[in-house]
Write a protein that holds these residues in place. Structure first.
Motif, PDB file in Angstrom:
ATOM      1  N   MET A 173       6.779  32.259  14.263  1.00 49.87           N
ATOM      2  CA  MET A 173       6.426  30.972  14.870  1.00 49.87           C
ATOM      3  C   MET A 173       4.960  30.653  14.625  1.00 49.87           C
ATOM      4  SD  MET A 173       6.672  31.938  18.922  1.00 49.87           S
ATOM      5  CE  MET A 173       5.744  33.290  19.648  1.00 49.87           C
ATOM      6  N   ASP A 180      -4.553  20.359  17.865  1.00 50.16           N
ATOM      7  CA  ASP A 180      -3.094  20.476  17.841  1.00 50.16           C
ATOM      8  C   ASP A 180      -2.620  20.705  16.407  1.00 50.16           C
ATOM      9  OD1 ASP A 180      -2.850  20.006  20.595  1.00 50.16           O
ATOM     10  OD2 ASP A 180      -2.807  17.835  20.311  1.00 50.16           O
ATOM     11  N   THR A 223       0.993  26.034  18.534  1.00 49.42           N
ATOM     12  CA  THR A 223       1.042  24.589  18.796  1.00 49.42           C
ATOM     13  C   THR A 223      -0.357  24.008  18.918  1.00 49.42           C
ATOM     14  OG1 THR A 223       1.250  25.042  21.174  1.00 49.42           O
ATOM     15  CG2 THR A 223       3.282  24.686  19.913  1.00 49.42           C
ATOM     16  N   ARG A 224      -1.327  24.836  19.347  1.00 48.40           N
ATOM     17  CA  ARG A 224      -2.713  24.387  19.371  1.00 48.40           C
ATOM     18  C   ARG A 224      -3.641  25.591  19.331  1.00 48.40           C
ATOM     19  NH1 ARG A 224      -5.015  22.180  25.097  1.00 48.40           N
ATOM     20  NH2 ARG A 224      -4.502  23.963  26.442  1.00 48.40           N
ATOM     21  N   GLU A 251      -2.095  29.021  21.257  1.00 48.65           N
ATOM     22  CA  GLU A 251      -0.987  28.878  22.194  1.00 48.65           C
ATOM     23  C   GLU A 251       0.271  28.496  21.430  1.00 48.65           C
ATOM     24  OE1 GLU A 251      -3.452  27.496  26.201  1.00 48.65           O
ATOM     25  OE2 GLU A 251      -2.169  26.035  25.154  1.00 48.65           O
ATOM     26  N   TYR A 252       1.441  28.953  21.946  1.00 46.49           N
ATOM     27  CA  TYR A 252       2.718  28.742  21.281  1.00 46.49           C
ATOM     28  C   TYR A 252       3.677  27.988  22.205  1.00 46.49           C
ATOM     29  CZ  TYR A 252       0.936  32.243  18.046  1.00 46.49           C
ATOM     30  OH  TYR A 252       0.164  32.924  17.142  1.00 46.49           O
ATOM     31  N   GLU A 253       4.687  27.399  21.597  1.00 47.74           N
ATOM     32  CA  GLU A 253       5.623  26.565  22.337  1.00 47.74           C
ATOM     33  C   GLU A 253       6.340  27.323  23.455  1.00 47.74           C
ATOM     34  OE1 GLU A 253       9.184  23.305  21.405  1.00 47.74           O
ATOM     35  OE2 GLU A 253       8.449  24.628  19.820  1.00 47.74           O
ATOM     36  N   ASN A 254       6.601  28.610  23.242  1.00 49.00           N
ATOM     37  CA  ASN A 254       7.334  29.385  24.242  1.00 49.00           C
ATOM     38  C   ASN A 254       6.441  29.926  25.361  1.00 49.00           C
ATOM     39  OD1 ASN A 254       5.970  31.438  22.918  1.00 49.00           O
ATOM     40  ND2 ASN A 254       7.695  32.858  22.969  1.00 49.00           N
TER      41      ASN A 254
END
Length: 387
Positions: free
Chosen positions: A200, A350, A203-204, A228-231
């Motif tokens: 993965m 982002d 995300t930002r 930081e990641y989506e999950n």
């Protein structure tokens, strides 16, 4: 096709390394057919060590139009990778580019589109994907053995480079010549593996890059970044070329434990029950899941550059899936660009990034380059133009 005739574009350190294993016939179905370089000393080396059966060109266009090659490996300065790959792909040739994919993602995106339209086999020299350590980590995560990824932490500070290293080439450590420092030159493999192993992208990102720290150079040589990641997972990436002794330690923590790769070995701190299950069922107040510290064997060779080349040739000759598709080069570069842009704007960035904003910020630094390393052929960055 029984043989893939390969042309090497650029005969510097990397190109020479590729030439040696190709001329020794260490890649099945791969045949070194031609080389291209502007420098007389490298052409003389090729004549002496590669023989008359390997054609020599000073013009890249002449090599592409010669009919002597089916495929090319591009080993030129970073800015040229997308432009030269696009030329070859549009001539119907297969392409393998050295890392990085390019300097900025807008340029690389055009290269990826050209590769898709061409139908040719397009690879990138992410030779660390052949390392059994990282292949095993990817397997542990893909199979669910580690559970959902919650945190990553990579400290990669063993890239020590002295001032004399930077002074050894006029193009080194400049925005005009290289387009960046430790992120674009030393770290492309780690930035690729960071996303490839865990499966993965961030995300930002918020990053803090130091430019010319303890060195007389223009570009970044020390970076601390937070991702930081989506999950909900987080990651930290720390890198430097001015730290001695350095560290190379990659940690990935998941719901079922933690994997640590350091000093060429892997250790799995495996929880007997997952953290989420333990948290849900444990009623004893203080306490934590039982953990087993397990050394993980990672048998097998790490064929590195030769392995990626052999896989690419097999993809051309036999349809073998690529271990390192060229289109994936944009992922690590996106992370690198985001780290620089975060520093330049002093803010979160982002992903995917604002490519036009990054390009404008990069151009400002190229225009301000004050050394002899600045060259007119690098002044204006235009997708598909002259870099």
């Amino acid at each position: 096709m029984t043989k893939v005739r390969i042309g090497l574009v650029g005969l510097g350190n990397m190109g020479t390394g590729h030439a040696k294993y190709l001329i020794d016939k260490e890649v099945p179905n791969g045949e070194l057919a031609a080389i291209c370089d502007l420098r007389e000393d490298r052409l003389a080396w090729a004549a002496e060590h590669l023989g008359d059966n390997v054609k020599r060109f000073t013009s890249y266009e002449a090599l592409l139009d010669s009919g002597d090659v089916d495929a090319v490996i591009i080993n030129t300065p970073h800015y040229f990778h997308p432009e030269q790959a696009i030329q070859a792909l549009r001539k119907g040739l297969h392409v393998l580019i050295e890392k990085p994919a390019g300097v900025y993602t807008k340029q690389v995106r055009e290269m990826n589109e050209a590769a898709k339209e061409s139908g040719r086999v397009f690879g990138i020299m992410y030779n660390q994907r052949t390392n059994p350590l990282y292949a095993k980590l990817r397997d542990l995560i893909e199979s669910g053995e580690l559970g959902e990824v919650r945190r990553t932490n990579w400290i990669i500070t063993d890239w020590y480079r002295s001032q004399s290293y930077y002074d050894s080439g006029g193009w080194r450590a400049t925005w005009a010549g290289e387009g960046g420092g430790v992120l674009i030159n030393q770290d492309p493999h780690q930035l690729d593996l960071w996303q490839w192993t865990i499966g993965m992208m961030p995300t930002r990102i918020r990053a803090f890059c130091s430019f010319g720290k303890h060195r007389n150079i223009e570009v970044e040589n020390e970076v601390t970044a937070y991702a930081e990641y989506e999950n909900g997972a987080t990651g930290v990436f720390v890198t430097s070329t001015c730290e001695a002794p350095g560290t190379n330690r990659f940690e990935v923590a998941g719901d079922r434990g933690k994997v640590v790769i350091e000093d060429g070995a892997m250790t799995f701190h495996r929880l007997r029950v997952s953290e989420s299950e333990f948290n849900r069922t444990f009623k004893g107040g203080f306490g934590q899941p039982e953990c087993w510290k397990i050394p993980i064997a990672t048998p097998g060779d790490s064929p590195q550059h030769k392995g990626i080349t052999a896989n690419w040739v097999s993809a051309i000759a036999n349809g073998t899936p690529l271990l390192a598709p060229g289109e994936e080069g944009i992922k690590g570069l996106m992370i690198s660009n985001a780290m620089l842009l975060s520093t330049w704007t002093d803010n979160w960035v982002d992903l995917p990034i604002d490519e036009e904003l990054f390009l404008s910020k990069l151009q400002e630094r190229i225009d301000a380059s004050s050394t002899e390393k600045k060259s007119g052929e690098y002044k204006t960055l235009e997708v598909g133009g002259t870099h």
